[in-house]
Scaffold this motif. Sequence first.
Motif, PDB file in Angstrom:
ATOM      1  N   VAL A  21      -4.170  -0.547  -1.777  1.00 15.28           N
ATOM      2  CA  VAL A  21      -4.543   0.508  -2.714  1.00 15.28           C
ATOM      3  C   VAL A  21      -4.530  -0.068  -4.120  1.00 15.28           C
ATOM      4  O   VAL A  21      -3.769  -0.984  -4.417  1.00 15.28           O
ATOM      5  N   GLU A  22      -5.395   0.452  -4.950  1.00 18.79           N
ATOM      6  CA  GLU A  22      -5.465   0.024  -6.348  1.00 18.79           C
ATOM      7  C   GLU A  22      -4.684   0.998  -7.218  1.00 18.79           C
ATOM      8  O   GLU A  22      -4.917   2.210  -7.164  1.00 18.79           O
ATOM      9  N   ILE A  23      -3.774   0.456  -7.998  1.00 19.43           N
ATOM     10  CA  ILE A  23      -3.016   1.256  -8.951  1.00 19.43           C
ATOM     11  C   ILE A  23      -3.288   0.664 -10.328  1.00 19.43           C
ATOM     12  O   ILE A  23      -2.960  -0.507 -10.581  1.00 19.43           O
ATOM     13  N   LYS A  24      -3.918   1.450 -11.176  1.00 21.54           N
ATOM     14  CA  LYS A  24      -4.253   0.969 -12.520  1.00 21.54           C
ATOM     15  C   LYS A  24      -2.976   0.498 -13.226  1.00 21.54           C
ATOM     16  O   LYS A  24      -1.992   1.223 -13.285  1.00 21.54           O
ATOM     17  N   GLY A  25      -3.024  -0.727 -13.713  1.00 22.75           N
ATOM     18  CA  GLY A  25      -1.879  -1.318 -14.390  1.00 22.75           C
ATOM     19  C   GLY A  25      -1.059  -2.227 -13.490  1.00 22.75           C
ATOM     20  O   GLY A  25      -0.367  -3.110 -13.974  1.00 22.75           O
ATOM     21  N   TRP A  26      -1.114  -2.017 -12.183  1.00 18.38           N
ATOM     22  CA  TRP A  26      -0.371  -2.855 -11.234  1.00 18.38           C
ATOM     23  C   TRP A  26      -1.297  -3.675 -10.348  1.00 18.38           C
ATOM     24  O   TRP A  26      -0.855  -4.607  -9.692  1.00 18.38           O
ATOM     25  N   ASP A  65       4.339  -5.470   1.737  1.00 20.53           N
ATOM     26  CA  ASP A  65       3.376  -6.559   1.697  1.00 20.53           C
ATOM     27  C   ASP A  65       2.294  -6.306   2.751  1.00 20.53           C
ATOM     28  O   ASP A  65       2.329  -5.281   3.443  1.00 20.53           O
ATOM     29  N   GLU A  66       1.379  -7.232   2.882  1.00 20.20           N
ATOM     30  CA  GLU A  66       0.257  -7.049   3.819  1.00 20.20           C
ATOM     31  C   GLU A  66       0.709  -6.918   5.268  1.00 20.20           C
ATOM     32  O   GLU A  66       0.024  -6.312   6.086  1.00 20.20           O
ATOM     33  N   ALA A  67       1.887  -7.463   5.591  1.00 16.07           N
ATOM     34  CA  ALA A  67       2.403  -7.401   6.963  1.00 16.07           C
ATOM     35  C   ALA A  67       3.224  -6.148   7.222  1.00 16.07           C
ATOM     36  O   ALA A  67       3.664  -5.910   8.339  1.00 16.07           O
ATOM     37  N   SER A  89       3.226   9.034 -13.179  1.00 15.92           N
ATOM     38  CA  SER A  89       1.860   9.121 -12.664  1.00 15.92           C
ATOM     39  C   SER A  89       1.540   7.953 -11.728  1.00 15.92           C
ATOM     40  O   SER A  89       0.842   8.132 -10.724  1.00 15.92           O
ATOM     41  N   MET A  90       2.065   6.778 -12.021  1.00 17.16           N
ATOM     42  CA  MET A  90       1.787   5.612 -11.189  1.00 17.16           C
ATOM     43  C   MET A  90       2.545   5.688  -9.856  1.00 17.16           C
ATOM     44  O   MET A  90       1.975   5.455  -8.788  1.00 17.16           O
ATOM     45  N   LEU A  91       3.806   6.048  -9.931  1.00 15.97           N
ATOM     46  CA  LEU A  91       4.596   6.144  -8.704  1.00 15.97           C
ATOM     47  C   LEU A  91       4.119   7.298  -7.831  1.00 15.97           C
ATOM     48  O   LEU A  91       4.060   7.188  -6.607  1.00 15.97           O
ATOM     49  N   ARG A  92       3.744   8.394  -8.472  1.00 15.91           N
ATOM     50  CA  ARG A  92       3.207   9.538  -7.718  1.00 15.91           C
ATOM     51  C   ARG A  92       1.943   9.130  -6.971  1.00 15.91           C
ATOM     52  O   ARG A  92       1.749   9.491  -5.816  1.00 15.91           O
ATOM     53  N   ARG A  93       1.093   8.345  -7.607  1.00  7.31           N
ATOM     54  CA  ARG A  93      -0.147   7.881  -6.964  1.00  7.31           C
ATOM     55  C   ARG A  93       0.169   7.016  -5.748  1.00  7.31           C
ATOM     56  O   ARG A  93      -0.467   7.155  -4.707  1.00  7.31           O
ATOM     57  N   VAL A  94       1.143   6.134  -5.855  1.00  4.82           N
ATOM     58  CA  VAL A  94       1.566   5.309  -4.716  1.00  4.82           C
ATOM     59  C   VAL A  94       2.001   6.204  -3.563  1.00  4.82           C
ATOM     60  O   VAL A  94       1.598   6.010  -2.413  1.00  4.82           O
ATOM     61  N   LEU A  95       2.827   7.192  -3.869  1.00  2.55           N
ATOM     62  CA  LEU A  95       3.330   8.089  -2.817  1.00  2.55           C
ATOM     63  C   LEU A  95       2.194   8.903  -2.203  1.00  2.55           C
ATOM     64  O   LEU A  95       2.144   9.088  -0.985  1.00  2.55           O
ATOM     65  N   GLU A  96       1.272   9.379  -3.028  1.00  2.00           N
ATOM     66  CA  GLU A  96       0.131  10.145  -2.509  1.00  2.00           C
ATOM     67  C   GLU A  96      -0.713   9.289  -1.570  1.00  2.00           C
ATOM     68  O   GLU A  96      -1.117   9.740  -0.504  1.00  2.00           O
ATOM     69  N   LEU A  97      -0.979   8.064  -1.979  1.00  2.00           N
ATOM     70  CA  LEU A  97      -1.832   7.191  -1.175  1.00  2.00           C
ATOM     71  C   LEU A  97      -1.162   6.775   0.137  1.00  2.00           C
ATOM     72  O   LEU A  97      -1.828   6.495   1.120  1.00  2.00           O
TER      73      LEU A  97
END
Length: 104
Positions: A21-26, A65-67, A89-97
């Motif tokens: 997943v793409e997270i803007k800034g990370w 990681d990928e594994a 906002s960034m951590l919430r996006r990770v959790l949503e995805l």
Amino acid sequence: MNRDALIAAMQATAGLKPRAVEIKGWGTLHVRTLTVDEVEEQTADLADKGDKQRMARAAARVICDEAGQRLFDPGSADDVALLGRQPWSMLRRVLELSEVDPGN
């Protein structure tokens, strides 16, 4: 669907691969979907409404990681503190995805 077919299907979903997943800034991260066992492990976090680190621990459980190996330890005070200092906002996006069903 008969029992054998259902068991085969469940064995396949028990081994879902992490998703990039793409997270803007990370940049590109990998996230995994929590299993029922992991959700039950997390239940205590969610029950304690005064716990200010439950979302950080939730993110530690899905960033991998990928594994599929966790990059953060939800039991590590240092890891949880670092995640807790991140923009919501960034951590919430990770959790949503991490909750997105890749099959639908």
